[in-house]
Structure formats: C-alpha cells, structure tokens
Write a protein that holds these residues in place. Structure first.
Motif, PDB file in Angstrom:
ATOM      1  N   THR A  70     -13.420 -23.255 -13.722  1.00 10.89           N
ATOM      2  CA  THR A  70     -13.902 -22.010 -13.914  1.00 10.89           C
ATOM      3  C   THR A  70     -13.208 -21.016 -14.676  1.00 10.89           C
ATOM      4  O   THR A  70     -12.168 -20.957 -14.525  1.00 10.89           O
ATOM      5  CB  THR A  70     -14.147 -21.239 -12.388  1.00 10.89           C
ATOM      6  OG1 THR A  70     -14.893 -22.254 -11.617  1.00 10.89           O
ATOM      7  CG2 THR A  70     -14.789 -19.703 -12.556  1.00 10.89           C
ATOM      8  N   ALA A 107     -17.021 -16.596 -15.807  1.00  9.33           N
ATOM      9  CA  ALA A 107     -17.396 -16.181 -14.423  1.00  9.33           C
ATOM     10  C   ALA A 107     -17.900 -14.820 -14.053  1.00  9.33           C
ATOM     11  O   ALA A 107     -18.659 -14.570 -13.475  1.00  9.33           O
ATOM     12  CB  ALA A 107     -16.474 -16.694 -13.483  1.00  9.33           C
ATOM     13  N   TRP A 123     -21.163 -13.788 -12.494  1.00 12.10           N
ATOM     14  CA  TRP A 123     -21.186 -13.249 -11.147  1.00 12.10           C
ATOM     15  C   TRP A 123     -21.837 -11.791 -11.348  1.00 12.10           C
ATOM     16  O   TRP A 123     -22.610 -11.355 -10.241  1.00 12.10           O
ATOM     17  CB  TRP A 123     -20.007 -13.141 -10.439  1.00 12.10           C
ATOM     18  CG  TRP A 123     -19.253 -14.688 -10.394  1.00 12.10           C
ATOM     19  CD1 TRP A 123     -20.182 -15.650 -10.168  1.00 12.10           C
ATOM     20  CD2 TRP A 123     -18.271 -14.939 -10.259  1.00 12.10           C
ATOM     21  NE1 TRP A 123     -19.521 -16.711  -9.877  1.00 12.10           N
ATOM     22  CE2 TRP A 123     -18.194 -16.531  -9.853  1.00 12.10           C
ATOM     23  CE3 TRP A 123     -16.856 -14.577 -10.132  1.00 12.10           C
ATOM     24  CZ2 TRP A 123     -17.020 -17.337  -9.605  1.00 12.10           C
ATOM     25  CZ3 TRP A 123     -15.803 -15.114  -9.712  1.00 12.10           C
ATOM     26  CH2 TRP A 123     -15.813 -16.595  -9.532  1.00 12.10           C
ATOM     27  N   ASP A 124     -21.702 -10.973 -12.317  1.00  8.96           N
ATOM     28  CA  ASP A 124     -22.095  -9.665 -12.539  1.00  8.96           C
ATOM     29  C   ASP A 124     -23.633  -9.837 -12.642  1.00  8.96           C
ATOM     30  O   ASP A 124     -24.286  -8.998 -12.135  1.00  8.96           O
ATOM     31  CB  ASP A 124     -21.739  -9.060 -13.728  1.00  8.96           C
ATOM     32  CG  ASP A 124     -22.278  -7.530 -14.043  1.00  8.96           C
ATOM     33  OD1 ASP A 124     -21.928  -6.715 -12.874  1.00  8.96           O
ATOM     34  OD2 ASP A 124     -22.613  -7.522 -14.940  1.00  8.96           O
ATOM     35  N   LEU A 132     -25.624 -11.984 -10.993  1.00  9.32           N
ATOM     36  CA  LEU A 132     -26.017 -12.254  -9.712  1.00  9.32           C
ATOM     37  C   LEU A 132     -26.387 -10.895  -8.993  1.00  9.32           C
ATOM     38  O   LEU A 132     -27.179 -10.915  -7.959  1.00  9.32           O
ATOM     39  CB  LEU A 132     -25.197 -12.979  -9.014  1.00  9.32           C
ATOM     40  CG  LEU A 132     -24.832 -14.377  -9.503  1.00  9.32           C
ATOM     41  CD1 LEU A 132     -23.652 -15.089  -8.451  1.00  9.32           C
ATOM     42  CD2 LEU A 132     -25.837 -15.308  -9.655  1.00  9.32           C
ATOM     43  N   ASN A 178     -27.269 -22.798  -6.266  1.00  7.18           N
ATOM     44  CA  ASN A 178     -26.620 -23.441  -7.411  1.00  7.18           C
ATOM     45  C   ASN A 178     -27.285 -24.842  -8.007  1.00  7.18           C
ATOM     46  O   ASN A 178     -26.909 -25.743  -7.393  1.00  7.18           O
ATOM     47  CB  ASN A 178     -25.107 -23.521  -7.314  1.00  7.18           C
ATOM     48  CG  ASN A 178     -24.269 -23.791  -8.612  1.00  7.18           C
ATOM     49  OD1 ASN A 178     -24.727 -23.639  -9.760  1.00  7.18           O
ATOM     50  ND2 ASN A 178     -23.231 -24.113  -8.563  1.00  7.18           N
ATOM     51  N   TYR A 180     -17.893 -21.943 -10.969  1.00  7.63           N
ATOM     52  CA  TYR A 180     -18.738 -20.929 -10.916  1.00  7.63           C
ATOM     53  C   TYR A 180     -19.380 -20.647  -9.666  1.00  7.63           C
ATOM     54  O   TYR A 180     -20.301 -19.568  -9.746  1.00  7.63           O
ATOM     55  CB  TYR A 180     -19.501 -20.968 -12.250  1.00  7.63           C
ATOM     56  CG  TYR A 180     -18.564 -21.093 -13.530  1.00  7.63           C
ATOM     57  CD1 TYR A 180     -17.974 -19.821 -14.158  1.00  7.63           C
ATOM     58  CD2 TYR A 180     -18.676 -22.168 -14.177  1.00  7.63           C
ATOM     59  CE1 TYR A 180     -17.391 -20.231 -15.261  1.00  7.63           C
ATOM     60  CE2 TYR A 180     -18.065 -22.541 -15.378  1.00  7.63           C
ATOM     61  CZ  TYR A 180     -17.489 -21.242 -16.043  1.00  7.63           C
ATOM     62  OH  TYR A 180     -16.512 -21.395 -17.123  1.00  7.63           O
ATOM     63  N   GLU A 181     -19.217 -21.195  -8.671  1.00  4.24           N
ATOM     64  CA  GLU A 181     -19.940 -20.995  -7.375  1.00  4.24           C
ATOM     65  C   GLU A 181     -19.226 -19.803  -6.917  1.00  4.24           C
ATOM     66  O   GLU A 181     -18.054 -19.851  -6.738  1.00  4.24           O
ATOM     67  CB  GLU A 181     -19.910 -22.182  -6.481  1.00  4.24           C
ATOM     68  CG  GLU A 181     -20.910 -23.109  -6.837  1.00  4.24           C
ATOM     69  CD  GLU A 181     -20.953 -24.267  -5.864  1.00  4.24           C
ATOM     70  OE1 GLU A 181     -21.585 -25.422  -6.280  1.00  4.24           O
ATOM     71  OE2 GLU A 181     -20.157 -24.200  -4.966  1.00  4.24           O
ATOM     72  N   PRO A 182     -19.810 -18.584  -6.599  1.00  6.90           N
ATOM     73  CA  PRO A 182     -18.921 -17.331  -6.034  1.00  6.90           C
ATOM     74  C   PRO A 182     -18.667 -17.631  -4.709  1.00  6.90           C
ATOM     75  O   PRO A 182     -19.555 -17.759  -3.741  1.00  6.90           O
ATOM     76  CB  PRO A 182     -20.194 -16.298  -6.237  1.00  6.90           C
ATOM     77  CG  PRO A 182     -21.562 -17.072  -6.257  1.00  6.90           C
ATOM     78  CD  PRO A 182     -21.202 -18.402  -7.026  1.00  6.90           C
ATOM     79  N   ASP A 241     -18.007 -15.218  -2.529  1.00  3.55           N
ATOM     80  CA  ASP A 241     -18.124 -14.191  -1.683  1.00  3.55           C
ATOM     81  C   ASP A 241     -19.805 -14.175  -1.298  1.00  3.55           C
ATOM     82  O   ASP A 241     -20.004 -13.182  -0.762  1.00  3.55           O
ATOM     83  CB  ASP A 241     -17.739 -12.784  -2.332  1.00  3.55           C
ATOM     84  CG  ASP A 241     -18.468 -12.587  -3.687  1.00  3.55           C
ATOM     85  OD1 ASP A 241     -19.043 -13.442  -4.119  1.00  3.55           O
ATOM     86  OD2 ASP A 241     -18.411 -11.484  -3.968  1.00  3.55           O
ATOM     87  N   ARG A 242     -20.179 -15.225  -1.522  1.00  5.30           N
ATOM     88  CA  ARG A 242     -21.900 -15.381  -1.166  1.00  5.30           C
ATOM     89  C   ARG A 242     -22.220 -16.374  -0.589  1.00  5.30           C
ATOM     90  O   ARG A 242     -21.284 -17.511  -0.508  1.00  5.30           O
ATOM     91  CB  ARG A 242     -22.684 -15.334  -2.680  1.00  5.30           C
ATOM     92  CG  ARG A 242     -22.227 -14.522  -3.851  1.00  5.30           C
ATOM     93  CD  ARG A 242     -22.422 -13.184  -3.737  1.00  5.30           C
ATOM     94  NE  ARG A 242     -21.876 -12.224  -4.803  1.00  5.30           N
ATOM     95  CZ  ARG A 242     -22.577 -11.944  -5.818  1.00  5.30           C
ATOM     96  NH1 ARG A 242     -23.726 -11.736  -5.673  1.00  5.30           N
ATOM     97  NH2 ARG A 242     -22.113 -11.085  -6.860  1.00  5.30           N
TER      98      ARG A 242
END
Length: 365
Positions: free
Chosen positions: A137, A142, A146-147, A149, A157, A165-167, A169-170
């Motif tokens: 990543t 990223a 993420w912005d 999202l 995903n 690139y998997e966030p 915090d989600r």
C-alpha cells in the motif's frame, strides 16, 4: 441417455453413475415412457462436467452445483474465472520454461529445487507470488482512495488480492477468486470470500461502498463486474486506467519506447467514459509518486533500473501477457539505453518531478 452421452463426449456408464449418486438425474419422460434429460438437467450436467474437467472431485462438484444461491449465470462466471486463472498459470509456466531453456543454453546449472518449483505452488509467483514483496500500500494513493470512501462503515473490496489498500478503520469484506492470492493475505486481513466480481454473492445494497483497486483489467467481463458492485453497494470507488486519451500509450516512456505491445494488452479494455457511465461516477486523476511503494506497472517511472529486476516485473501481470520474447527484448533495450545514457537524454525532465500523471484514475460515485 446415449444421445446426451454422445453430445457431452462422456460414456453412458458415467451418466449412469451420476444418476446413481444423485448428481445428475434425468427428470423428464419420452412419449414412450423412457427417462430423458430435461433442459435443466442438461444445464446441470454441463456444469458438472465443466467442474470435473477443471479437476474438482465429485464431492466438491456436488456442493458447487447444489448451492441454492448460485444460478447458471453465476456458474458460468465462476467457470470463466477459473479458466482465466488456469490460462495465466499456463502462461506463467511457459515463461518459466523459457527462462530455464535460456539458462541451459548458456550452460547455467538449474537446481532440482528450481525445476520442481516451476511445477509446484510457487509457479503463480510468475504473476502473483511477488505481490507481498513489491505490491504494498502506498500511503499517498491510499489517502486518496480512503478519502473517496467518505463516511462508509461497511466496505466490500472486490478483486482484493493480498489486501492492499483495505482500510483498517472500516468493516471490510474481501472478494478474491484466486486461491493463491487468498493464501497470501495476512492473518489479520479482512475475511475473504472466494467469488468473482461478475457474480457477487451478496444481496442488493449490502454495503456502504464497494471498492476495487487495480483489478478491473483482470476481470473476464469488467462491465458486468462494475454493475455488480453498483448493485451490492450504495457507492462505488474504483482505481483503474484511462485509455480514452488519444496517444495514451505515449504518456509513459516504458510503453512509448520499449513496450508498444502494451496497447494490444488493453485493446479490449472498456473506455474510462464507459466505465464511469456504468456506475454513474466521476473520474479523478491519481498521480504516481516518484518513490511509490506499491510496485504497480507505472511505479518506477523515475527509477528505470527497477524494470531490469525480475522480481519487480513478476508482480506486474503485463509482462506475462506480452510474453517472454517481448519481455526479453524490452528489458535488453532498456538496459542498453541506461548504460549508454540515452534514457537519461530522452527523459531528463522527469528528475525534477515529485509525481506524474500516467493514466491512473479513481472512479467515484
């Protein structure tokens, strides 16, 4: 039964066995009262035989065709994905054979371990095994993804690969059809479902956002996959590539001067405008930093020596797609130009750039 056996190129004995174990049973009757295959029975038989010819055992096949949540279209998408993965494995194996032949021609000793690795689990390293080493990543890319999202809490995903690139915090659910890629996902990565983008096993609007990062070009039917993402999520975020701009292949010196075959690789890739229209998205340019930590194809635009390194190239599917002969020619030509100083003469203006627009685009709904 004999007619169906002939059409399917199997023995009547095989069909009798499928009947006996309940895998495919003729459910219709002829006017004379003989058992016959209905259209639905033939469709199920086609699926059974297709999975068998891909190497699945009878128990696995029974579970696959007996899944009530999977229809004929889903089976076709799954089968197509399996065949494409097999094609890529075959191409990777051919590339490995070419390298061994070249090594042997030069009198280089090939160890027994290397010979076996060409046929074993590490074969996929030709196109995917290097991902964990080079496809990391990049924090700047990223941040843009993420912005996009927004305030989404649940994220799907699609074509997740090894989990870049998997966030964190989600609440993320991953989808990845390749078993080799799934096996490379970290132990603490999001749960991963074995499925193809074209047939996502989720209800409508199951997620806040569906995301896909540098994967659409690997899908058998990109448009179908994008429509599926739009179906299962309220919003869609996709990192992809723009081939709409005239002369797009000249944006990057590697495709312009050394790898013109790249244009043919993406010849059937959907237009950016078409993809955006399919999901109702706007397109944002995604600049590639000069020191990009994600070893995607464009990552080393200011570090050309990296393309001479085989481990770097192995994490880029384009090299497998163009073939080993083209790869050798491109690498040799680039190496010659770096040694002679010609590359620096042609691309000296890049040294002062911190980032470059090389066609990466973020589609955001």
């Amino acid at each position: 039964m004999g007619r169906v056996a002939g059409l399917a190129d199997v023995s009547v004995r095989t069909l009798h066995h499928y009947d006996q174990i309940g895998l495919v049973r003729p459910s219709a009757r002829t006017p004379a009262g003989y058992r016959a295959y209905s259209a639905g029975d033939v469709e199920r038989l086609r699926e059974v035989l297709a999975y068998r010819r891909l190497g699945f055992g009878l128990r696995e096949v029974a579970e696959l065709v007996g899944d009530p949540s999977t229809d004929a279209i889903a089976h076709l998408h799954r089968l197509r994905g399996l065949l494409l993965e097999r094609r890529d494995r075959a191409a990777a194996m051919a590339a490995a054979i070419d390298r061994e032949l070249e090594a042997r021609a030069k009198g280089v000793r090939v160890t027994p371990q290397e010979q076996l690795e060409m046929l074993g689990a590490r074969l996929y390293g030709e196109i995917g095994g290097a991902y964990t080493a080079t496809r990391r990543t990049d924090p700047r890319i990223a941040a843009q993804i993420w912005d996009a999202l927004g305030d989404a809490r649940t994220v799907l995903n699609v074509g997740a690969g090894t989990g870049s690139y998997e966030p964190r915090d989600r609440d993320v659910t991953a989808v990845e059809p390749s078993a080799v890629m799934r096996e490379q996902r970290p132990a603490d990565a999001a749960p991963c479902v074995a499925a193809a983008a074209e047939s996502l096993p989720f209800e409508d609007r199951s997620f806040d956002v569906a995301m896909a990062v540098s994967t659409v070009h690997h899908w058998g039917d990109p448009m179908a996959g994008l429509r599926e993402m739009r179906r299962v999520a309220r919003r869609v975020v996709v990192l992809t590539f723009d081939t709409d701009e005239p002369g797009w292949q000249d944006r990057f010196w590697l495709t312009r001067d050394y790898l013109p075959e790249f244009a043919a690789v993406l010849a059937e890739f959907p237009s950016l405008a078409g993809m955006a229209d399919t999901i109702g998205a706007r397109a944002e340019p995604v600049p590639v930093p000069w020191d990009c930590t994600d070893g995607l194809f464009e990552a080393y635009w200011r570090r050309p020596e990296a393309y001479l390194e085989e481990p770097v190239r192995r994490a880029m599917s384009v090299w497998t797609r163009v073939g080993s002969e083209v790869e050798r020619r491109a690498v040799r030509s680039l190496g010659d130009d770096l040694d002679s100083g010609r590359w620096a003469e042609l691309n000296g203006d890049l040294v002062d750039l911190d980032a470059a627009d090389l066609g990466l685009r973020l589609l955001v709904t």
